[in-house]
Design a protein around this motif. Structure first.
Motif, PDB file in Angstrom:
ATOM      1  N   GLY A 224     -13.701 -13.678   9.130  1.00  0.00           N
ATOM      2  CA  GLY A 224     -12.324 -14.055   8.814  1.00  0.00           C
ATOM      3  C   GLY A 224     -11.860 -15.218   9.662  1.00  0.00           C
ATOM      4  O   GLY A 224     -12.645 -16.109  10.002  1.00  0.00           O
ATOM      5  N   ASP A 225     -10.599 -15.182  10.055  1.00  0.00           N
ATOM      6  CA  ASP A 225     -10.039 -16.303  10.821  1.00  0.00           C
ATOM      7  C   ASP A 225      -9.155 -15.840  11.980  1.00  0.00           C
ATOM      8  O   ASP A 225      -8.417 -16.633  12.561  1.00  0.00           O
ATOM      9  N   PHE A 226      -9.215 -14.548  12.322  1.00  0.00           N
ATOM     10  CA  PHE A 226      -8.404 -13.939  13.377  1.00  0.00           C
ATOM     11  C   PHE A 226      -6.924 -13.846  13.021  1.00  0.00           C
ATOM     12  O   PHE A 226      -6.116 -13.477  13.870  1.00  0.00           O
ATOM     13  N   HIS A 227      -6.535 -14.170  11.793  1.00  0.00           N
ATOM     14  CA  HIS A 227      -5.141 -14.081  11.370  1.00  0.00           C
ATOM     15  C   HIS A 227      -4.946 -12.897  10.427  1.00  0.00           C
ATOM     16  O   HIS A 227      -5.898 -12.351   9.878  1.00  0.00           O
ATOM     17  N   VAL A 228      -3.676 -12.518  10.221  1.00  0.00           N
ATOM     18  CA  VAL A 228      -3.353 -11.394   9.345  1.00  0.00           C
ATOM     19  C   VAL A 228      -3.916 -11.612   7.940  1.00  0.00           C
ATOM     20  O   VAL A 228      -4.526 -10.710   7.345  1.00  0.00           O
ATOM     21  N   SER A 229      -3.722 -12.813   7.412  1.00  0.00           N
ATOM     22  CA  SER A 229      -4.159 -13.085   6.038  1.00  0.00           C
ATOM     23  C   SER A 229      -5.664 -12.927   5.885  1.00  0.00           C
ATOM     24  O   SER A 229      -6.155 -12.399   4.872  1.00  0.00           O
ATOM     25  N   GLY A 230      -6.428 -13.376   6.894  1.00  0.00           N
ATOM     26  CA  GLY A 230      -7.875 -13.237   6.823  1.00  0.00           C
ATOM     27  C   GLY A 230      -8.303 -11.784   6.838  1.00  0.00           C
ATOM     28  O   GLY A 230      -9.194 -11.369   6.085  1.00  0.00           O
ATOM     29  N   GLY A 231      -7.667 -10.967   7.681  1.00  0.00           N
ATOM     30  CA  GLY A 231      -7.986  -9.551   7.706  1.00  0.00           C
ATOM     31  C   GLY A 231      -7.635  -8.861   6.403  1.00  0.00           C
ATOM     32  O   GLY A 231      -8.397  -8.025   5.903  1.00  0.00           O
ATOM     33  N   ARG A 232      -6.480  -9.229   5.844  1.00  0.00           N
ATOM     34  CA  ARG A 232      -6.054  -8.628   4.573  1.00  0.00           C
ATOM     35  C   ARG A 232      -7.017  -8.976   3.443  1.00  0.00           C
ATOM     36  O   ARG A 232      -7.445  -8.102   2.685  1.00  0.00           O
ATOM     37  N   ASP A 233      -7.376 -10.262   3.351  1.00  0.00           N
ATOM     38  CA  ASP A 233      -8.248 -10.688   2.248  1.00  0.00           C
ATOM     39  C   ASP A 233      -9.635 -10.077   2.347  1.00  0.00           C
ATOM     40  O   ASP A 233     -10.212  -9.655   1.346  1.00  0.00           O
ATOM     41  N   ARG A 234     -10.196 -10.053   3.546  1.00  0.00           N
ATOM     42  CA  ARG A 234     -11.531  -9.464   3.704  1.00  0.00           C
ATOM     43  C   ARG A 234     -11.486  -7.949   3.473  1.00  0.00           C
ATOM     44  O   ARG A 234     -12.416  -7.368   2.913  1.00  0.00           O
ATOM     45  N   ALA A 235     -10.402  -7.303   3.907  1.00  0.00           N
ATOM     46  CA  ALA A 235     -10.280  -5.859   3.690  1.00  0.00           C
ATOM     47  C   ALA A 235     -10.145  -5.536   2.209  1.00  0.00           C
ATOM     48  O   ALA A 235     -10.695  -4.531   1.733  1.00  0.00           O
ATOM     49  N   ARG A 236      -9.431  -6.361   1.464  1.00  0.00           N
ATOM     50  CA  ARG A 236      -9.329  -6.145   0.017  1.00  0.00           C
ATOM     51  C   ARG A 236     -10.710  -6.142  -0.620  1.00  0.00           C
ATOM     52  O   ARG A 236     -11.016  -5.302  -1.479  1.00  0.00           O
ATOM     53  N   GLU A 237     -11.559  -7.074  -0.174  1.00  0.00           N
ATOM     54  CA  GLU A 237     -12.919  -7.135  -0.719  1.00  0.00           C
ATOM     55  C   GLU A 237     -13.704  -5.865  -0.396  1.00  0.00           C
ATOM     56  O   GLU A 237     -14.454  -5.355  -1.232  1.00  0.00           O
ATOM     57  N   LEU A 238     -13.516  -5.346   0.800  1.00  0.00           N
ATOM     58  CA  LEU A 238     -14.256  -4.162   1.221  1.00  0.00           C
ATOM     59  C   LEU A 238     -13.747  -2.885   0.558  1.00  0.00           C
ATOM     60  O   LEU A 238     -14.515  -1.944   0.329  1.00  0.00           O
ATOM     61  N   LEU A 239     -12.449  -2.842   0.260  1.00  0.00           N
ATOM     62  CA  LEU A 239     -11.837  -1.615  -0.247  1.00  0.00           C
ATOM     63  C   LEU A 239     -11.788  -1.548  -1.769  1.00  0.00           C
ATOM     64  O   LEU A 239     -11.537  -0.473  -2.331  1.00  0.00           O
ATOM     65  N   ASP A 240     -12.002  -2.677  -2.444  1.00  0.00           N
ATOM     66  CA  ASP A 240     -11.930  -2.695  -3.907  1.00  0.00           C
ATOM     67  C   ASP A 240     -13.254  -2.239  -4.535  1.00  0.00           C
ATOM     68  O   ASP A 240     -13.881  -2.955  -5.318  1.00  0.00           O
TER      69      ASP A 240
END
Length: 346
Positions: A224-240
């Motif tokens: 990611g990028d150490f920011h909230v948006s990066g964590g959210r986007d990568r987590a969406r990929e993992l949880l979908d």
């Protein structure tokens, strides 16, 4: 002339002759004046580096501004304040002020900053960057301006004084905690792939998984990028994915990314920690106020700022001898267990 003794015998007149410029031009370049042609400046800087010139003196003097310069490539209102508070506390102890500068990328500041700091002549510089380009290091050395890199985000050159933290150990502790709770499907979201701290935290994760004899699904390691948006986007990929296939725990390489993971989980109605355990990294003050309170790896950001400021002041008062080892300090990290982790659902 490569030794300090030889460099000390170099006079400004010698440098001016070799560079084919006047004494006043040499003085302007040394003091960061803007009214020097780029080609002339480059020629003078080359001669300074070739002759190993170091300005005599250092420490507290009338020629120095009574300040420490603290440089970031970006300001995060939560994370950065921890480092700022640490630098400011030590500066006050020594009767110094702090000037804050934002410049460059995460790898190094802009050339304009280098010219500015030579004009400002601070007692020392604290840089929150991965490294400092060799030509910038030479320019600061030539002006007797010591610098220290605060290194939560990189791997400075061996000759760059630095203060960092134990990133590998932090990744190891976070992952071991999840394994000890009984998790087997553990994903990780780290920072940018070109930053050493991102890789070190993932290496700690891998070591914990390997030691426990657990398989590592490479698709569960995301950068990611150490920011909230990066964590959210990568987590969406993992949880979908179907619930039977998704991870039961995620180790996020920063608390800000962990905030993004919590947001992605809420969007999908996934309860934390009942259905998903989350571990962050940094232990920013906000981590203790979230719902649920965030389990995280404590990175001593304030102390890193304090130690970097102390080292910069010490180097200003007592410059390193040529054969002396470059000062480097790695501070310990520690796991802080709160409410965002639990045993996986049966």
């Amino acid at each position: 002339m490569s030794t300090d003794a030889a460099a000390e015998r170099v006079t400004l007149a010698d440098l001016a002759d070799e560079a084919g410029v006047s004494l006043s031009t040499i003085s302007k370049v040394l003091n960061g004046r803007a009214d020097v042609a780029a080609a002339t400046r480059a020629r003078v800087e080359h001669v300074l580096a070739e002759r190993g010139y170091r300005r005599r003196g250092g420490g507290r003097s009338e020629s120095r501004a009574e300040l420490i310069e603290l440089v970031f490539h970006e300001l995060d209102p939560i994370w950065s304040m921890e480092v700022i508070d640490g630098v400011e506390s030590v500066a006050k102890e020594h009767g110094l002020s702090v000037v804050l500068t934002v410049s460059g990328t995460r790898h190094s500041p802009d050339p304009d900053w280098v010219e500015g700091v030579m004009r400002r002549r601070p007692v020392g510089v604290v840089l929150v960057f991965s490294d400092l380009a060799p030509e910038y290091r030479e320019q600061l050395h030539a002006r007797a301006i010591p610098f220290v890199i605060v290194d939560p985000a990189g791997d400075p050159s061996p000759d760059a004084p630095s203060v960092g933290s134990a990133n590998w150990s932090g990744g190891l502790a976070a992952t071991r905690h999840l394994i000890e709770l009984g998790h087997r499907r553990i994903a990780a979201i780290t920072g940018p792939a070109d930053m050493m701290c991102s890789l070190a935290r993932i290496d700690g994760y891998r070591s914990a998984m390997n030691s426990a004899g657990l398989p590592i699904d490479e698709s569960w390691i995301r950068f990611g990028d150490f920011h909230v948006s990066g964590g959210r986007d990568r987590a969406r990929e993992l949880l979908d994915v179907p619930s039977s296939e998704r991870p039961t725990a995620i180790f996020a390489g920063s608390d800000m990314q962990a905030l993004g993971v919590l947001e992605a989980a809420r969007e999908r109605g996934i309860r934390v920690p009942e259905e998903l355990s989350v571990v962050g990294y940094d232990d920013i003050p906000l981590a203790a106020w979230l719902t649920p309170k965030l389990t995280t790896v404590h990175q001593p950001l304030r102390r890193m700022g304090e130690e970097a400021a102390r080292l910069a002041i010490r180097l200003a008062d007592s410059p390193l001898e040529p054969a002396a080892p470059t000062p480097r300090m790695d501070l310990a990290t520690s796991l802080v267990v709160r409410e965002s982790t639990a045993r996986p659902a049966a």
